[in-house]
Scaffold this active site. Structure first.
Site, PDB file in Angstrom:
ATOM      1  N   LYS A   4       4.738   6.428   4.029  1.00 25.97           N
ATOM      2  CA  LYS A   4       4.730   5.390   2.981  1.00 25.97           C
ATOM      3  C   LYS A   4       5.469   5.882   1.735  1.00 25.97           C
ATOM      4  O   LYS A   4       6.260   5.151   1.141  1.00 25.97           O
ATOM      5  CB  LYS A   4       3.273   5.006   2.654  1.00 25.97           C
ATOM      6  N   GLN A  43      -6.034   5.321   1.464  1.00 28.98           N
ATOM      7  CA  GLN A  43      -5.747   5.635   2.864  1.00 28.98           C
ATOM      8  C   GLN A  43      -7.047   5.790   3.658  1.00 28.98           C
ATOM      9  O   GLN A  43      -7.943   6.534   3.276  1.00 28.98           O
ATOM     10  CB  GLN A  43      -4.897   6.918   2.952  1.00 28.98           C
ATOM     11  N   ASP A  92      -2.948  -3.612   0.775  1.00 32.68           N
ATOM     12  CA  ASP A  92      -3.362  -3.495   2.178  1.00 32.68           C
ATOM     13  C   ASP A  92      -3.836  -4.848   2.715  1.00 32.68           C
ATOM     14  O   ASP A  92      -3.917  -5.040   3.929  1.00 32.68           O
ATOM     15  CB  ASP A  92      -4.537  -2.504   2.289  1.00 32.68           C
TER      16      ASP A  92
END
Ligand code: NAP
Length: 291
Positions: free
Chosen positions: A53, A97, A120
């Site tokens: 990412k 994460q 997300d």
């Protein structure tokens, strides 16, 4: 029949080319798109995902702040960090994460993220919008990446029967919602660990999306001739023929390539699309700040 490749690398490059222009427009207008990525602990796979990412941010000239915290970080400390990022005008996306160490409550932290910065797409407000059929929220990256990949390949979903194997909050369930949403218009069956006769259910499907986490579970005799198969799974399996002793495998057996009309590879299929959609969500969030 040999399946055509649902090439996530090629598709994500096109998405990134478009994002590069949009990011430059934001920068020219005084807003630098900025994502904050929080990682807690030493899980090696999580560090690989975060690395991918951050690399994408560098490629795109998108600002990223990488917040690396030790395994023993407390819930209160994380809540404090999320609240600070929520109020920071210069941050447009917040990603925590997954998975977090066991002592932390991931759901409580997701709930705390300001929905407009929830890149997300896991906040209940964003998932709720998805259920309402609205496209103005942040969409979860992996399932929206699958939809973009199907569109890129020119695959029509309207009227098709689809089976999504897996009903997780981050992949299977939103995937089923996106496939069935107005515009996509597929008729969707969701299969999970308690579903009986999964092979037969799959055999009748025009589209199969496998998001299970079981290496090579979907066999060629589960797949109708000419069906479209999207492999979301990422599994590490032992392989003594490789120097490192393992290889990555999807949830779909490689022999499905001889039956399907389209198949996404692992790696190089859904993975790059997930990252591209994360970048796109961050850019959308920044664009909303343009006057
Ligand atoms: P998850 O939360 O563990 O969910 C797995 C789902 O599969 C659950 O709904 C489970 O059913 C179902 N399942 C388990 N065993 C099954 C069986 N034998 N038959 C039918 N269904 C079964 O996993 P996830 O987060 O959705 O991820 C799924 C896979 O996608 C993993 O391999 C993950 O690494 C991969 N993934 C890839 C990306 C990417 O970017 N490429 C992103 C996210 C995830 P129950 O609900 O009944 O337990």
């Amino acid at each position: 029949m040999v399946a055509q490749c649902l090439d996530g690398r090629a598709c994500s490059q096109e998405v990134e080319a478009d994002l590069t222009k949009r990011i430059q427009t934001c920068i020219d207008r005084g807003v630098t798109p900025h994502i904050a990525v929080i990682i807690v602990g030493d899980d090696p796979a999580s560090h690989v995902y975060v690395g991918a990412k951050i690399k994408a941010c560098e490629r795109l000239n998108l600002k990223s702040t990488h917040i690396e915290l030790p395994e023993q970080t407390t819930q209160d400390k994380l809540k404090e960090i999320v609240q600070e990022l929520n109020t920071d005008e210069l941050v447009h996306g917040i990603l925590i994460q997954s998975p977090l160490p066991k002592h932390l409550d991931e759901e409580e932290l997701t709930d705390l993220i300001e929905p407009s910065k929830d890149v997300d797409g896991f906040h209940p407000t964003n998932l709720g919008r998805l259920v309402q059929g609205r496209s103005d929220g942040m969409l979860p990256c992996t399932p929206s990446g699958v939809m973009r990949l199907l569109d890129w390949a020119g695959i029509e979903t309207r009227g098709k029967s689809a089976v999504v194997i897996g009903r997780s909050q981050n992949v299977g369930m939103p995937q089923a919602l996106l496939l069935t949403a107005r515009g996509a218009d597929a008729t969707v069956t969701i299969a999970h660990s308690k579903t009986e006769n999964i092979p037969e259910i799959c055999k009748s499907a025009d589209i199969i999306v496998a998001a299970v986490g079981r290496p090579e579970m979907v066999k060629p005799d589960w797949v109708k001739q000419g069906a479209i198969v999207v492999d979301v799974g990422v599994n590490r399996v032992d392989d003594s023929s490789r120097e490192r002793g393992w290889r990555l495998a999807g949830d779909v057996a490689p022999e499905v390539n001889d039956v399907a009309s389209w198949l996404s590879p692992v790696p190089g299929g859904v993975g790059p699309m997930t990252v591209a959609m994360l970048m796109e969500n961050t850019v959308r969030s920044a664009e909303n700040k343009l006057i």
